[in-house]
Design a protein around this motif. Structure first.
Motif, PDB file in Angstrom:
ATOM      1  N   LYS A  75       0.830  -1.203   0.000  1.00 50.44           N
ATOM      2  CA  LYS A  75       0.000   0.000   0.000  1.00 50.44           C
ATOM      3  C   LYS A  75       0.862   1.250   0.000  1.00 50.44           C
ATOM      4  CE  LYS A  75      -3.874   2.128   2.484  1.00 50.44           C
ATOM      5  NZ  LYS A  75      -4.885   1.909   3.557  1.00 50.44           N
ATOM      6  N   ALA A  76       1.885   1.257   0.843  1.00 46.84           N
ATOM      7  CA  ALA A  76       2.771   2.419   0.911  1.00 46.84           C
ATOM      8  C   ALA A  76       3.533   2.609  -0.392  1.00 46.84           C
ATOM      9  CB  ALA A  76       3.743   2.266   2.084  1.00 46.84           C
ATOM     10  N   MET A  77       3.998   1.508  -0.992  1.00 46.52           N
ATOM     11  CA  MET A  77       4.776   1.618  -2.224  1.00 46.52           C
ATOM     12  C   MET A  77       3.919   2.111  -3.393  1.00 46.52           C
ATOM     13  SD  MET A  77       7.636  -1.440  -2.141  1.00 46.52           S
ATOM     14  CE  MET A  77       6.610  -2.780  -1.551  1.00 46.52           C
ATOM     15  N   ARG A  78       2.614   1.831  -3.360  1.00 47.32           N
ATOM     16  CA  ARG A  78       1.733   2.350  -4.412  1.00 47.32           C
ATOM     17  C   ARG A  78       1.572   3.861  -4.324  1.00 47.32           C
ATOM     18  NH1 ARG A  78      -1.312  -2.322  -3.102  1.00 47.32           N
ATOM     19  NH2 ARG A  78      -2.825  -1.089  -1.918  1.00 47.32           N
ATOM     20  N   GLU A  79       1.790   4.412  -3.145  1.00 44.90           N
ATOM     21  CA  GLU A  79       1.661   5.853  -2.941  1.00 44.90           C
ATOM     22  C   GLU A  79       2.945   6.615  -3.285  1.00 44.90           C
ATOM     23  OE1 GLU A  79      -1.070   7.449  -2.043  1.00 44.90           O
ATOM     24  OE2 GLU A  79      -2.285   5.649  -1.730  1.00 44.90           O
ATOM     25  N   ALA A  80       4.059   5.917  -3.369  1.00 50.16           N
ATOM     26  CA  ALA A  80       5.366   6.561  -3.512  1.00 50.16           C
ATOM     27  C   ALA A  80       5.482   7.342  -4.814  1.00 50.16           C
ATOM     28  CB  ALA A  80       6.474   5.507  -3.425  1.00 50.16           C
ATOM     29  N   GLN A  81       6.048   8.536  -4.713  1.00 46.66           N
ATOM     30  CA  GLN A  81       6.248   9.413  -5.868  1.00 46.66           C
ATOM     31  C   GLN A  81       7.724   9.693  -6.138  1.00 46.66           C
ATOM     32  OE1 GLN A  81       3.639  10.602  -7.850  1.00 46.66           O
ATOM     33  NE2 GLN A  81       2.438   9.174  -6.613  1.00 46.66           N
ATOM     34  N   GLY A  82       8.600   9.169  -5.295  1.00 47.33           N
ATOM     35  CA  GLY A  82      10.013   9.530  -5.373  1.00 47.33           C
ATOM     36  C   GLY A  82      10.811   8.758  -6.396  1.00 47.33           C
ATOM     37  N   GLU A  83      11.935   9.356  -6.779  1.00 47.82           N
ATOM     38  CA  GLU A  83      12.893   8.682  -7.660  1.00 47.82           C
ATOM     39  C   GLU A  83      13.523   7.495  -6.959  1.00 47.82           C
ATOM     40  OE1 GLU A  83      17.163   9.693  -9.911  1.00 47.82           O
ATOM     41  OE2 GLU A  83      16.083  11.266  -8.826  1.00 47.82           O
ATOM     42  N   TRP A  84      13.690   7.638  -5.634  1.00 49.62           N
ATOM     43  CA  TRP A  84      14.308   6.592  -4.825  1.00 49.62           C
ATOM     44  C   TRP A  84      13.306   6.049  -3.817  1.00 49.62           C
ATOM     45  CZ3 TRP A  84      18.905   5.589  -6.884  1.00 49.62           C
ATOM     46  CH2 TRP A  84      19.615   6.630  -7.500  1.00 49.62           C
ATOM     47  N   VAL A  85      13.433   4.773  -3.473  1.00 57.04           N
ATOM     48  CA  VAL A  85      12.593   4.154  -2.443  1.00 57.04           C
ATOM     49  C   VAL A  85      13.501   3.568  -1.370  1.00 57.04           C
ATOM     50  CG1 VAL A  85      10.867   2.401  -1.913  1.00 57.04           C
ATOM     51  CG2 VAL A  85      10.763   3.628  -4.096  1.00 57.04           C
ATOM     52  N   ALA A  86      13.209   3.912  -0.120  1.00 56.19           N
ATOM     53  CA  ALA A  86      13.958   3.397   1.026  1.00 56.19           C
ATOM     54  C   ALA A  86      12.967   2.886   2.064  1.00 56.19           C
ATOM     55  CB  ALA A  86      14.849   4.492   1.624  1.00 56.19           C
ATOM     56  N   HIS A 135      14.168   3.044 -12.365  1.00 53.98           N
ATOM     57  CA  HIS A 135      14.711   1.868 -13.033  1.00 53.98           C
ATOM     58  C   HIS A 135      13.802   0.652 -12.886  1.00 53.98           C
ATOM     59  CE1 HIS A 135      17.922  -0.684 -14.669  1.00 53.98           C
ATOM     60  NE2 HIS A 135      17.605  -1.557 -13.726  1.00 53.98           N
ATOM     61  N   PHE A 136      13.298   0.416 -11.673  1.00 54.98           N
ATOM     62  CA  PHE A 136      12.563  -0.814 -11.398  1.00 54.98           C
ATOM     63  C   PHE A 136      11.052  -0.677 -11.524  1.00 54.98           C
ATOM     64  CE2 PHE A 136      16.554  -1.509  -9.047  1.00 54.98           C
ATOM     65  CZ  PHE A 136      16.900  -2.766  -9.525  1.00 54.98           C
ATOM     66  N   GLY A 137      10.534   0.536 -11.403  1.00 52.01           N
ATOM     67  CA  GLY A 137       9.092   0.717 -11.424  1.00 52.01           C
ATOM     68  C   GLY A 137       8.441   0.278 -10.124  1.00 52.01           C
ATOM     69  N   GLY A 146      26.431   5.455 -10.451  1.00 52.11           N
ATOM     70  CA  GLY A 146      25.382   5.040 -11.371  1.00 52.11           C
ATOM     71  C   GLY A 146      24.674   3.763 -10.951  1.00 52.11           C
ATOM     72  N   TYR A 147      24.574   3.514  -9.631  1.00 53.34           N
ATOM     73  CA  TYR A 147      23.932   2.317  -9.130  1.00 53.34           C
ATOM     74  C   TYR A 147      22.419   2.515  -9.018  1.00 53.34           C
ATOM     75  CZ  TYR A 147      28.652   0.923  -7.602  1.00 53.34           C
ATOM     76  OH  TYR A 147      29.983   0.594  -7.554  1.00 53.34           O
ATOM     77  N   ASN A 148      21.677   1.429  -9.225  1.00 52.74           N
ATOM     78  CA  ASN A 148      20.225   1.450  -9.063  1.00 52.74           C
ATOM     79  C   ASN A 148      19.757   0.777  -7.779  1.00 52.74           C
ATOM     80  OD1 ASN A 148      19.532   2.712 -11.617  1.00 52.74           O
ATOM     81  ND2 ASN A 148      20.219   0.801 -12.583  1.00 52.74           N
ATOM     82  N   PHE A 149      20.674   0.122  -7.084  1.00 51.07           N
ATOM     83  CA  PHE A 149      20.304  -0.675  -5.909  1.00 51.07           C
ATOM     84  C   PHE A 149      21.512  -0.729  -4.983  1.00 51.07           C
ATOM     85  CE2 PHE A 149      18.618  -5.223  -4.714  1.00 51.07           C
ATOM     86  CZ  PHE A 149      18.174  -4.735  -3.493  1.00 51.07           C
ATOM     87  N   GLN A 165      11.897  -9.663  -5.884  1.00 49.42           N
ATOM     88  CA  GLN A 165      11.165  -9.026  -6.982  1.00 49.42           C
ATOM     89  C   GLN A 165      12.069  -8.098  -7.784  1.00 49.42           C
ATOM     90  OE1 GLN A 165       7.835  -9.213  -8.242  1.00 49.42           O
ATOM     91  NE2 GLN A 165       8.063 -11.138  -7.127  1.00 49.42           N
ATOM     92  N   LEU A 166      12.944  -7.376  -7.099  1.00 50.70           N
ATOM     93  CA  LEU A 166      13.880  -6.505  -7.805  1.00 50.70           C
ATOM     94  C   LEU A 166      14.782  -7.321  -8.728  1.00 50.70           C
ATOM     95  CD1 LEU A 166      14.927  -4.116  -4.879  1.00 50.70           C
ATOM     96  CD2 LEU A 166      13.461  -3.532  -6.812  1.00 50.70           C
ATOM     97  N   TYR A 167      15.263  -8.452  -8.235  1.00 55.59           N
ATOM     98  CA  TYR A 167      16.154  -9.284  -9.042  1.00 55.59           C
ATOM     99  C   TYR A 167      15.406  -9.955 -10.192  1.00 55.59           C
ATOM    100  CZ  TYR A 167      20.228  -8.669  -6.090  1.00 55.59           C
ATOM    101  OH  TYR A 167      21.297  -8.129  -5.443  1.00 55.59           O
ATOM    102  N   LYS A 168      14.144 -10.308  -9.979  1.00 57.09           N
ATOM    103  CA  LYS A 168      13.361 -10.922 -11.052  1.00 57.09           C
ATOM    104  C   LYS A 168      13.085  -9.921 -12.168  1.00 57.09           C
ATOM    105  CE  LYS A 168      10.049 -13.863 -10.263  1.00 57.09           C
ATOM    106  NZ  LYS A 168       8.827 -14.516  -9.742  1.00 57.09           N
TER     107      LYS A 168
END
Length: 258
Positions: free
Chosen positions: A76-87, A161-163, A111-114, A181-184
């Motif tokens: 639920k929280a991740m669906r609300e996220a608007q940021g370039e980065w997620v922590a 990068h990951f959506g 240039g890392y995504n994770f 999920q990130l790796y998949k």
């Protein structure tokens, strides 16, 4: 999606005794372009009152209509996220004031995504347990299936990068499920920032104190139900994963006098 913004995911359930300190450590960040999503999973204590005492408009509070568990609460929280980065920061853990600033600089520079970083353990009274946790410099997909080396409070990924990441409703190991999920999605690599930037609170009722069979079952459910591996393969991964967990403690968890 807002460039440079960090969306911070904080699930909560009956953590009124700790959540104030967790929220404050976000407010105290030297990097100020963030939004904090607190999703309360039907707490029966005064968590809502504690959160309401903070007037910062960057803090967004949601409350589930029914108790849903950590997986659906994080979704639920991740669906609300608007940021370039997620922590991620659980409502009883803590960050050092320069955590976001240093981790974002680390990722932008290379240039890392994770990425993830080192952390230390504390008890319920904020006292250091003198345990310092690190991990491999680089975690590829193979290593991630061997073991989850990444502390949830230390990870950050690029939403550009990951959506959108969503996981299935499993009761335990749902933080591990996010990383799988990130790796998949990408088969990416996660890079270690070699600095202690967080404090993980060890609580008496934590999953880390579950008995061996319960741990094995939770790992099996992760690989079979969430990662959709066949039963025998899921059981193999679960056993292999737990063996690697013992090795991880020996190699990457150090006490102050070791």
């Amino acid at each position: 999606m807002v460039d440079g913004m960090v969306s911070i995911i904080m699930p909560s359930w009956n953590t009124a005794n700790f959540i104030s300190e967790s929220i404050q450590c976000v407010i105290d960040q030297t990097y100020t372009k963030w939004e904090l999503f607190i999703v309360d999973d039907c707490s029966t204590d005064n968590t809502e009152e504690v959160v309401a005492s903070f007037k910062d408009t960057r803090i967004k509070y949601f409350k589930n209509e029914k108790n849903s568990g950590a997986a659906l609460t994080r979704n639920k929280a991740m669906r609300e996220a608007q940021g370039e980065w997620v922590a991620f920061l659980d409502s009883d853990d803590l960050w050092m004031p320069d955590k976001l600033e240093k981790q974002i600089a680390f990722m932008n520079t290379h240039g890392y995504n994770f990425s993830y970083h080192e952390y230390e353990k504390i008890d319920e009274q904020d006292k250091p347990l003198n345990i310092y946790v690190s991990g491999p410099d680089l975690i590829n997909k193979h290593k991630m299936y061997n073991y989850d080396y990444i502390g949830q409070l230390t990870m950050m990924y690029s939403a550009k990068h990951f959506g959108l990441i969503q996981i299935k409703d499993i009761k335990k190991n749902n933080d591990y499920a996010i990383r799988l999920q990130l790796y998949k999605k990408d088969g990416t690599e996660c890079h270690l920032l070699k600095e202690n930037l967080a404090k993980y609170r060890v609580r008496k009722k934590s999953i880390s104190h579950d008995k061996l069979i319960k741990k094995l079952k939770s790992h099996y459910d992760l690989f079979h139900l969430c990662d959709e591996k066949p039963a025998l393969i899921a059981f193999w991964y679960a056993c292999w994963n737990m063996w690697y967990g013992l090795n991880k403690k020996r190699k990457y968890e150090k006490t102050s006098n070791s």
